[in-house]
Design a protein around this motif. Sequence first.
Motif, PDB file in Angstrom:
ATOM      1  N   THR A 108       0.855  -1.183   0.000  1.00 27.93           N
ATOM      2  CA  THR A 108       0.000   0.000   0.000  1.00 27.93           C
ATOM      3  C   THR A 108       0.890   1.232   0.000  1.00 27.93           C
ATOM      4  O   THR A 108       1.805   1.336   0.814  1.00 27.93           O
ATOM      5  N   LEU A 109       0.626   2.154  -0.935  1.00 27.92           N
ATOM      6  CA  LEU A 109       1.443   3.344  -1.081  1.00 27.92           C
ATOM      7  C   LEU A 109       0.651   4.586  -0.691  1.00 27.92           C
ATOM      8  O   LEU A 109      -0.526   4.706  -1.027  1.00 27.92           O
ATOM      9  N   SER A 110       1.309   5.491   0.010  1.00 31.40           N
ATOM     10  CA  SER A 110       0.729   6.791   0.309  1.00 31.40           C
ATOM     11  C   SER A 110       1.288   7.786  -0.706  1.00 31.40           C
ATOM     12  O   SER A 110       2.487   8.052  -0.736  1.00 31.40           O
ATOM     13  N   MET A 111       0.392   8.336  -1.557  1.00 28.00           N
ATOM     14  CA  MET A 111       0.799   9.225  -2.646  1.00 28.00           C
ATOM     15  C   MET A 111       0.504  10.671  -2.274  1.00 28.00           C
ATOM     16  O   MET A 111      -0.544  10.984  -1.704  1.00 28.00           O
ATOM     17  N   ASN A 112       1.445  11.542  -2.630  1.00 31.43           N
ATOM     18  CA  ASN A 112       1.296  12.976  -2.389  1.00 31.43           C
ATOM     19  C   ASN A 112       1.679  13.722  -3.653  1.00 31.43           C
ATOM     20  O   ASN A 112       2.576  13.304  -4.383  1.00 31.43           O
ATOM     21  N   CYS A 113       0.998  14.840  -3.932  1.00 34.89           N
ATOM     22  CA  CYS A 113       1.249  15.593  -5.159  1.00 34.89           C
ATOM     23  C   CYS A 113       1.210  17.085  -4.829  1.00 34.89           C
ATOM     24  O   CYS A 113       0.242  17.567  -4.238  1.00 34.89           O
ATOM     25  N   VAL A 114       2.274  17.799  -5.226  1.00 38.00           N
ATOM     26  CA  VAL A 114       2.338  19.247  -5.015  1.00 38.00           C
ATOM     27  C   VAL A 114       2.807  19.910  -6.305  1.00 38.00           C
ATOM     28  O   VAL A 114       3.511  19.305  -7.110  1.00 38.00           O
ATOM     29  N   ASP A 115       2.386  21.162  -6.493  1.00 36.92           N
ATOM     30  CA  ASP A 115       2.856  21.935  -7.643  1.00 36.92           C
ATOM     31  C   ASP A 115       4.345  22.192  -7.510  1.00 36.92           C
ATOM     32  O   ASP A 115       4.858  22.451  -6.415  1.00 36.92           O
ATOM     33  N   PHE A 116       5.031  22.142  -8.664  1.00 35.52           N
ATOM     34  CA  PHE A 116       6.481  22.260  -8.639  1.00 35.52           C
ATOM     35  C   PHE A 116       6.945  22.969  -9.900  1.00 35.52           C
ATOM     36  O   PHE A 116       6.546  22.591 -11.012  1.00 35.52           O
ATOM     37  N   GLY A 117       7.774  24.007  -9.728  1.00 36.37           N
ATOM     38  CA  GLY A 117       8.318  24.707 -10.881  1.00 36.37           C
ATOM     39  C   GLY A 117       7.229  25.371 -11.700  1.00 36.37           C
ATOM     40  O   GLY A 117       6.195  25.815 -11.192  1.00 36.37           O
ATOM     41  N   SER A 118       7.438  25.426 -13.010  1.00 38.30           N
ATOM     42  CA  SER A 118       6.491  26.047 -13.935  1.00 38.30           C
ATOM     43  C   SER A 118       5.614  24.978 -14.568  1.00 38.30           C
ATOM     44  O   SER A 118       6.072  24.195 -15.409  1.00 38.30           O
ATOM     45  N   ASP A 119       4.338  24.925 -14.141  1.00 36.63           N
ATOM     46  CA  ASP A 119       3.378  23.944 -14.660  1.00 36.63           C
ATOM     47  C   ASP A 119       3.883  22.521 -14.490  1.00 36.63           C
ATOM     48  O   ASP A 119       3.639  21.651 -15.334  1.00 36.63           O
ATOM     49  N   GLN A 120       4.584  22.278 -13.386  1.00 35.95           N
ATOM     50  CA  GLN A 120       5.068  20.931 -13.088  1.00 35.95           C
ATOM     51  C   GLN A 120       4.465  20.461 -11.769  1.00 35.95           C
ATOM     52  O   GLN A 120       3.986  21.253 -10.974  1.00 35.95           O
ATOM     53  N   LYS A 121       4.521  19.150 -11.567  1.00 38.94           N
ATOM     54  CA  LYS A 121       4.033  18.573 -10.327  1.00 38.94           C
ATOM     55  C   LYS A 121       5.075  17.593  -9.800  1.00 38.94           C
ATOM     56  O   LYS A 121       5.706  16.865 -10.569  1.00 38.94           O
ATOM     57  N   LEU A 122       5.237  17.613  -8.488  1.00 42.02           N
ATOM     58  CA  LEU A 122       6.145  16.696  -7.811  1.00 42.02           C
ATOM     59  C   LEU A 122       5.308  15.650  -7.093  1.00 42.02           C
ATOM     60  O   LEU A 122       4.522  15.969  -6.201  1.00 42.02           O
ATOM     61  N   ILE A 123       5.477  14.400  -7.500  1.00 44.95           N
ATOM     62  CA  ILE A 123       4.700  13.284  -6.945  1.00 44.95           C
ATOM     63  C   ILE A 123       5.634  12.425  -6.105  1.00 44.95           C
ATOM     64  O   ILE A 123       6.717  12.042  -6.560  1.00 44.95           O
ATOM     65  N   THR A 124       5.223  12.149  -4.880  1.00 44.59           N
ATOM     66  CA  THR A 124       6.001  11.274  -4.007  1.00 44.59           C
ATOM     67  C   THR A 124       5.125  10.109  -3.560  1.00 44.59           C
ATOM     68  O   THR A 124       3.903  10.239  -3.436  1.00 44.59           O
ATOM     69  N   ALA A 125       5.768   8.989  -3.334  1.00 43.59           N
ATOM     70  CA  ALA A 125       5.067   7.785  -2.870  1.00 43.59           C
ATOM     71  C   ALA A 125       5.946   7.077  -1.849  1.00 43.59           C
ATOM     72  O   ALA A 125       7.157   6.957  -2.043  1.00 43.59           O
TER      73      ALA A 125
ATOM     74  N   ASP B 157       5.982   3.630   1.011  1.00 48.74           N
ATOM     75  CA  ASP B 157       5.371   2.350   1.368  1.00 48.74           C
ATOM     76  C   ASP B 157       4.841   2.432   2.795  1.00 48.74           C
ATOM     77  O   ASP B 157       5.602   2.634   3.746  1.00 48.74           O
ATOM     78  N   VAL B 158       3.524   2.302   2.944  1.00 47.42           N
ATOM     79  CA  VAL B 158       2.901   2.339   4.275  1.00 47.42           C
ATOM     80  C   VAL B 158       2.267   0.987   4.595  1.00 47.42           C
ATOM     81  O   VAL B 158       1.372   0.903   5.424  1.00 47.42           O
ATOM     82  N   SER B 159       2.748  -0.057   3.936  1.00 46.99           N
ATOM     83  CA  SER B 159       2.165  -1.391   4.132  1.00 46.99           C
ATOM     84  C   SER B 159       2.275  -1.838   5.583  1.00 46.99           C
ATOM     85  O   SER B 159       1.345  -2.424   6.137  1.00 46.99           O
ATOM     86  N   GLN B 160       3.430  -1.546   6.204  1.00 44.50           N
ATOM     87  CA  GLN B 160       3.623  -1.970   7.589  1.00 44.50           C
ATOM     88  C   GLN B 160       2.653  -1.254   8.519  1.00 44.50           C
ATOM     89  O   GLN B 160       2.071  -1.877   9.421  1.00 44.50           O
ATOM     90  N   ARG B 161       2.474   0.037   8.295  1.00 49.30           N
ATOM     91  CA  ARG B 161       1.525   0.781   9.129  1.00 49.30           C
ATOM     92  C   ARG B 161       0.109   0.254   8.942  1.00 49.30           C
ATOM     93  O   ARG B 161      -0.632   0.100   9.923  1.00 49.30           O
ATOM     94  N   ILE B 162      -0.269  -0.008   7.696  1.00 57.29           N
ATOM     95  CA  ILE B 162      -1.606  -0.544   7.431  1.00 57.29           C
ATOM     96  C   ILE B 162      -1.782  -1.900   8.093  1.00 57.29           C
ATOM     97  O   ILE B 162      -2.830  -2.202   8.681  1.00 57.29           O
ATOM     98  N   ALA B 163      -0.721  -2.727   8.031  1.00 58.70           N
ATOM     99  CA  ALA B 163      -0.803  -4.056   8.656  1.00 58.70           C
ATOM    100  C   ALA B 163      -0.962  -3.942  10.167  1.00 58.70           C
ATOM    101  O   ALA B 163      -1.737  -4.687  10.782  1.00 58.70           O
ATOM    102  N   VAL B 164      -0.226  -2.996  10.772  1.00 55.04           N
ATOM    103  CA  VAL B 164      -0.332  -2.792  12.223  1.00 55.04           C
ATOM    104  C   VAL B 164      -1.734  -2.303  12.591  1.00 55.04           C
ATOM    105  O   VAL B 164      -2.319  -2.742  13.590  1.00 55.04           O
ATOM    106  N   GLN B 165      -2.275  -1.381  11.781  1.00 53.88           N
ATOM    107  CA  GLN B 165      -3.627  -0.889  12.047  1.00 53.88           C
ATOM    108  C   GLN B 165      -4.646  -2.018  11.952  1.00 53.88           C
ATOM    109  O   GLN B 165      -5.549  -2.131  12.791  1.00 53.88           O
ATOM    110  N   LYS B 166      -4.510  -2.843  10.921  1.00 53.35           N
ATOM    111  CA  LYS B 166      -5.443  -3.969  10.773  1.00 53.35           C
ATOM    112  C   LYS B 166      -5.311  -4.936  11.940  1.00 53.35           C
ATOM    113  O   LYS B 166      -6.315  -5.462  12.444  1.00 53.35           O
TER     114      LYS B 166
END
Length: 454
Positions: A175-192, A194-203
Motif C-alpha cells: 500500500t502506497l501513500s501518494m502525495n502531489c504538489v505543484d512544482f516549478g512552472s506547470d510541473q508537479k512533484l509526486i512522491t510515494a 510504502d505504508v504497508s507496515q503501518r496498514i498491517a499494524v492498524q489492521k
Amino acid sequence: MNNAWTIEFTRIVVVVAIAILFGLVSGYWMLAILVPFSVYVGWMLTQIRVLERWIRLGAKNSLAPDSNGIWQLIVQHIVHAQRKNTERKVRLSQMANRFEAIIAALPEATVVINANREIELTNQASFTLLGIDKQRDLGQKIDNLIRDPAFHALIESPEQNTQVEIESPIDNLKTLSMNCVDFGSDQKLITARDVSQRIAVQKLRKAFIANASHELRTPLTVIAGYLELLESEVDIPEHIRRQITNASHQASRMQKILDDLLMLSKLEEKGYNKRSGVVVDMASLVEKLVADFRKTRAKGTHEIIMNVDHSLQVKAVESELYSLCQNLLSNAVKYSPKGSVIHVKWEKAPEGSPVFTVTDNGEGIAPEYISRLTERFFRVNVNRSRQIGGTGLGLSIVKHILENLGGYLNVESELGRGSEFSAYFPRYRAIDESQVAQNVQVLKPQEEGFREIS
C-alpha cells in the motif's frame, strides 16, 4: 570602450579628409567622395563577414578575429557574454546534478511531471515502488503507468498537500501513500512511500480490539448478571452490598468501554465516504436528546438552553449523529458544576457549514491539553474522571464520526471560564427546506431504541 570609438571616429575623419583633399587637387568631387567611402564600406563589409563566419563556427576564443576599433569592442562583448553564458550553464548543470542527486537519494519514490503529465525526472525508488524506469519511461505519460482512479483524482486536484493511499501498480500486497504538489512552472512533484507496515499494524490492532471485545463481552455479561442477582438479595450485609454495587458499576463501565472500542473500530474501518448517510432531521434529534438529559442526567443539576434551526437538515448516519451529540452534551454535564447553564445550538455557520455547538461554564481546559482531547483514553484530570465515570473514548468517537463525514471538531476553552465544542459538517451535507420539499426522504429520530455509547 571610449578608445575603440575614438579609433572609429578617427577613421571616418581620415576618409573625409582624403575625399576633400582629392577633390581639391583633382576637381572631381564625385569620384573623390565615392572612392574613399567605397574603400571604407568595403573594409566594413569584410569585418562583418569575418565576424559572421566566426560566430557561425561557434565563436571560439581561439578563433576570434584580430581587429581593432569598434569591431574589436564587439568581439570583446561577444566573448564576455559567451564566457558568462558558459559559467551560467556550468552553474545550472551543477544545480541540476545536485537536484538529481537529492532526488536519487530520497527513500521515497519521487517523480516530476510536466503540464502534459509526461515524466521528466524520477529516481530508483520509483522503480521499486511504482515500476517506473528512469531510462525507459522518461517522456511517458504517468496516466499510462499508474491507472488507479484515486491517483488520477489526486493529480487533477487543485488542493495542495493532499494524500491518497493506493495499491502499488507492481505489487498488490503493498500500500502506497501518494502525495502531489505543484512544482516549478506547470510541473508537479509526486512522491510515494510504502505504508504497508503501518496498514498491517492498524489492521492487526483493529482485529485485536474487535476480537478482544467480542471475547470479553460474554464473560462480562455473565459477571454483570451474577452481580445483579446478588444486589437483589435482601439478606446480604450492608458492607458487602456496597462492594457488590461498586463491582456492578465497574462492570457497567467496562461494558461501555467495550462498546466504545467496537464502535471506534467500525468507524476506522468505515473511513471517509462523501455519499454516505441519509437526510436526518437534526433539530428533532437534538430536541429529543436534550429532553432525555433534562429528565435523567441533568435533572435538577443543570439548565440546558437550546437553540436549533428546524429548517436545517444534514445528510449523515442517524445513530452516529446521536452518538456525537450525546457525547458532547454528556461531557458538558460531567465537567461543569451543578446549577450551571449549558447552551446547545444547531445552526448554519457564516461560511455555510452546519455546526452543532455545546457550550458550558465549567472549569475549562488548559491550552496545552486541547490538542490531545481526542486521543483515546486521554484525560486532563485522571482522578476526577474516575470519580464521574466515562470511558475516555467519547471525543475520539466524535472525531472519527466527523472525519468520516468530512467535518472536524473545534474546541475553544479557557481555564475558569468554560469550554465550547463545535462539530462542523461540510457544506455539501447541509439540506435546506427547499431540498427537502423535492421528495427528499427525511429520517426522523426514533422515540425509542437509541443506545448510549459512552
